[in-house]
Design a protein around this motif. Structure first.
Motif: not given
Length: 172
Positions: A26-43, A45-54
């Protein structure tokens, strides 16, 4: 009893283990949906996850956590900036460096998607007594520790397999 591969039949997984696997899916599905909504590729999106955490990182720090070259990270940062997902600000003590931070709009959009789920889980765990909450936290800590140690093992990689040397006495 043995299966067709000569081994023992697979052990029936505990329902908690099955549920952890479902959470991962379900986490993978959630990430796919969020990437689609944010218009981001996987890399990106990963960058955004790190930036939001840090909250902010230098391009070099971001390159390190993404396992990318400096040039590839610059490309990621440029794409994120064009889409309004990040801001670049001068480093407060080193004017040669920049800090990359997620834009407030991107943070807000991510939280709008995630907070209802986070609050549902928080409310559910708080509905248990203190003893049961401690058991839940202990179990989740063990899941995190297990996943963390597996990630570390995979990142370090297995010991290299030496090349197989073939000898052929029938040389031409």
């Amino acid at each position: 009893m043995q299966n067709s591969h000569g081994g023992r039949p697979p052990m029936q997984m505990h329902p908690a283990s099955v549920l952890v696997r479902q959470i991962l899916v379900l986490n993978e599905v959630m990430e796919f949906i969020m990437r689609r909504e944010m218009d981001l590729n996987e890399t990106d999106f990963q960058a955004m996850q790190h930036l939001m955490k840090q909250r902010s990182m230098s391009p070099g720090e971001l390159a390190k956590v993404l396992h990318l070259t400096a040039a590839a990270t610059t490309t990621v940062i440029d794409r994120l900036a064009r889409k309004g997902h990040i801001t670049r600000t001068p480093h407060p003590t080193d004017r040669r460096r920049w800090l990359i931070s997620p834009s407030e709009q991107s943070v807000r959009a991510a939280m709008e998607n995630l907070m209802p789920m986070i609050l549902d889980v928080d409310n559910k765990v708080r509905s248990y007594n203190d003893r049961d909450q401690a058991v839940i936290v202990d179990f989740l800590n063990s899941v995190v520790a297990s996943m963390g140690s597996r990630v570390a093992a995979l990142e370090n990689g297995p010991a290299p397999i030496p090349p197989t040397v073939h000898t052929d006495s029938r040389k031409v």
